[in-house]
Structure formats: C-alpha cells, structure tokens
Design a protein around this motif. Structure first.
Motif, PDB file in Angstrom:
ATOM      1  N   GLN A   1       0.835  -1.195   0.000  1.00 21.26           N
ATOM      2  CA  GLN A   1       0.000   0.000   0.000  1.00 21.26           C
ATOM      3  C   GLN A   1       0.873   1.250   0.000  1.00 21.26           C
ATOM      4  O   GLN A   1       1.888   1.298   0.681  1.00 21.26           O
ATOM      5  CB  GLN A   1      -0.917   0.022   1.215  1.00 21.26           C
ATOM      6  N   VAL A   2       0.472   2.228  -0.773  1.00 23.85           N
ATOM      7  CA  VAL A   2       1.162   3.508  -0.790  1.00 23.85           C
ATOM      8  C   VAL A   2       0.789   4.270   0.474  1.00 23.85           C
ATOM      9  O   VAL A   2      -0.392   4.536   0.708  1.00 23.85           O
ATOM     10  CB  VAL A   2       0.793   4.318  -2.042  1.00 23.85           C
ATOM     11  N   PRO A   3       1.765   4.666   1.284  1.00 22.07           N
ATOM     12  CA  PRO A   3       1.432   5.308   2.568  1.00 22.07           C
ATOM     13  C   PRO A   3       0.886   6.722   2.452  1.00 22.07           C
ATOM     14  O   PRO A   3       0.071   7.127   3.269  1.00 22.07           O
ATOM     15  CB  PRO A   3       2.771   5.290   3.309  1.00 22.07           C
ATOM     16  N   VAL A   4       1.361   7.467   1.470  1.00 23.24           N
ATOM     17  CA  VAL A   4       0.877   8.822   1.247  1.00 23.24           C
ATOM     18  C   VAL A   4       0.614   9.010  -0.234  1.00 23.24           C
ATOM     19  O   VAL A   4       1.384   8.557  -1.076  1.00 23.24           O
ATOM     20  CB  VAL A   4       1.872   9.894   1.753  1.00 23.24           C
ATOM     21  N   VAL A   5      -0.464   9.700  -0.548  1.00 29.07           N
ATOM     22  CA  VAL A   5      -0.877   9.885  -1.931  1.00 29.07           C
ATOM     23  C   VAL A   5      -1.241  11.344  -2.160  1.00 29.07           C
ATOM     24  O   VAL A   5      -2.184  11.850  -1.551  1.00 29.07           O
ATOM     25  CB  VAL A   5      -2.073   8.987  -2.292  1.00 29.07           C
ATOM     26  N   GLU A   6      -0.503  11.991  -3.052  1.00 26.91           N
ATOM     27  CA  GLU A   6      -0.783  13.380  -3.403  1.00 26.91           C
ATOM     28  C   GLU A   6      -1.785  13.448  -4.543  1.00 26.91           C
ATOM     29  O   GLU A   6      -1.916  12.514  -5.338  1.00 26.91           O
ATOM     30  CB  GLU A   6       0.491  14.125  -3.834  1.00 26.91           C
ATOM     31  N   SER A   7      -2.449  14.581  -4.637  1.00 26.50           N
ATOM     32  CA  SER A   7      -3.343  14.860  -5.740  1.00 26.50           C
ATOM     33  C   SER A   7      -3.487  16.373  -5.862  1.00 26.50           C
ATOM     34  O   SER A   7      -2.804  17.128  -5.183  1.00 26.50           O
ATOM     35  CB  SER A   7      -4.704  14.190  -5.534  1.00 26.50           C
ATOM     36  N   GLY A   8      -4.363  16.808  -6.731  1.00 27.63           N
ATOM     37  CA  GLY A   8      -4.662  18.223  -6.837  1.00 27.63           C
ATOM     38  C   GLY A   8      -3.790  18.995  -7.797  1.00 27.63           C
ATOM     39  O   GLY A   8      -3.961  20.204  -7.949  1.00 27.63           O
TER      40      GLY A   8
ATOM     41  N   GLN B   1       3.695   9.426  -4.769  1.00 27.84           N
ATOM     42  CA  GLN B   1       4.057   9.244  -6.174  1.00 27.84           C
ATOM     43  C   GLN B   1       4.335  10.554  -6.895  1.00 27.84           C
ATOM     44  O   GLN B   1       4.911  10.546  -7.987  1.00 27.84           O
ATOM     45  CB  GLN B   1       2.944   8.478  -6.899  1.00 27.84           C
ATOM     46  N   GLY B   2       3.932  11.654  -6.314  1.00 21.32           N
ATOM     47  CA  GLY B   2       4.125  12.958  -6.913  1.00 21.32           C
ATOM     48  C   GLY B   2       2.930  13.403  -7.722  1.00 21.32           C
ATOM     49  O   GLY B   2       2.209  12.592  -8.295  1.00 21.32           O
ATOM     50  N   THR B   3       2.721  14.702  -7.770  1.00 24.54           N
ATOM     51  CA  THR B   3       1.660  15.276  -8.583  1.00 24.54           C
ATOM     52  C   THR B   3       2.211  16.480  -9.340  1.00 24.54           C
ATOM     53  O   THR B   3       2.946  17.297  -8.783  1.00 24.54           O
ATOM     54  CB  THR B   3       0.443  15.672  -7.716  1.00 24.54           C
TER      55      THR B   3
ATOM     56  N   TYR C   1       5.420  17.731  -7.362  1.00 27.72           N
ATOM     57  CA  TYR C   1       5.449  17.925  -5.921  1.00 27.72           C
ATOM     58  C   TYR C   1       5.212  16.601  -5.204  1.00 27.72           C
ATOM     59  O   TYR C   1       4.283  15.864  -5.540  1.00 27.72           O
ATOM     60  CB  TYR C   1       4.404  18.952  -5.497  1.00 27.72           C
ATOM     61  N   TYR C   2       6.066  16.326  -4.225  1.00 27.90           N
ATOM     62  CA  TYR C   2       6.010  15.075  -3.489  1.00 27.90           C
ATOM     63  C   TYR C   2       5.643  15.315  -2.037  1.00 27.90           C
ATOM     64  O   TYR C   2       6.200  16.195  -1.378  1.00 27.90           O
ATOM     65  CB  TYR C   2       7.362  14.356  -3.542  1.00 27.90           C
ATOM     66  N   CYS C   3       4.739  14.521  -1.555  1.00 22.56           N
ATOM     67  CA  CYS C   3       4.406  14.481  -0.144  1.00 22.56           C
ATOM     68  C   CYS C   3       5.232  13.379   0.500  1.00 22.56           C
ATOM     69  O   CYS C   3       5.354  12.282  -0.050  1.00 22.56           O
ATOM     70  CB  CYS C   3       2.911  14.218   0.034  1.00 22.56           C
ATOM     71  N   ALA C   4       5.818  13.656   1.655  1.00 26.23           N
ATOM     72  CA  ALA C   4       6.675  12.691   2.327  1.00 26.23           C
ATOM     73  C   ALA C   4       6.498  12.783   3.836  1.00 26.23           C
ATOM     74  O   ALA C   4       6.023  13.791   4.355  1.00 26.23           O
ATOM     75  CB  ALA C   4       8.144  12.937   1.961  1.00 26.23           C
TER      76      ALA C   4
END
Length: 127
Positions: free
Chosen positions: A1-8, A119-121, A94-97
C-alpha cells in the motif's frame, strides 16, 4: 500500500492559486512529520514546506516563504499545501513525504530524513 498519496495538481496561471492534498493511512500519518518537496537542479530535492506531528510548527523553504502554506488535519488524516501567487518557476512535480517521530514539534528539511514518499503530482504554472 502507498502510505501517502498526493493529488490536486494541474495547470494554473501565473499569480494563481492551487491546493495540493495528501492522504495518508493511519499507520503513516499518526506521529509523522509531513513535508513537501520538489525536484531541484543536480538531482536533488528542494524542501518546500514541512509541518510537525502536532501541526503546531511549520517551516518553509526560502523560495516559497510567504506564498505557500502547509497544514494538516489529524482527524481526517489529510495534509495540504496551499500555493498562492504561483510563478512559472514553481512548475514541478510535488512530493508528499513523511517520517516517524515522538516529538510533537520540529521538522527536518533533509530529504534523507523522510521514510515514506508519495508518487508525486504535477503542477504546471503557465506564463
């Protein structure tokens, strides 16, 4: 599972605004510092913004200070990067970490300090 997922991400005109959400699981959100990064010259990642586990401390890179705002909602398990007064130079992925910590305050700006990455957006700011 991907722990953090960016969007927008998306296309926005110069001087416009955009809000990037990042969703996290319980496992990766509780007691985790959250940061936002974007690529920089030389295969490095530029620290954009970070927020402490409690949400009480926020930190920003010099290039975005005064324009971007980071926030989090620990109940909804969401974090956000509000970007205002966007410039073409802000165009990037942009990456969320995040990383685990027992400290309610404090944030590191070093990319090596972060254990989980989204994964980056893509954000594109038009001239």
């Amino acid at each position: 599972q991907v722990p953090v997922v960016e969007s927008g991400g998306g296309l926005v005109p110069a001087w416009g605004s955009l809000r990037l959400p990042c969703a996290a699981s319980e496992r990766t959100f509780s007691r985790y510092v959250i940061g936002w990064f974007r690529p920089a010259p030389g295969n490095e990642r530029e620290f954009v913004a970070g927020i402490s586990w409690s949400g009480g401390d926020t930190y920003y890179g010099d290039s975005v200070k005064g324009r971007f705002t980071i926030s989090r909602d620990n109940v909804k398990k969401m974090m956000y990067l509000q970007m205002n007064s966007l410039k073409p130079e802000d165009t990037a992925v942009y990456y969320c970490a995040g990383y685990y910590t027992l400290q309610r305050m404090g944030v590191t700006s070093r990319e090596s300090g972060y254990d989980y990455w989204g994964q980056g957006t893509q954000v594109t700011v038009s001239s």
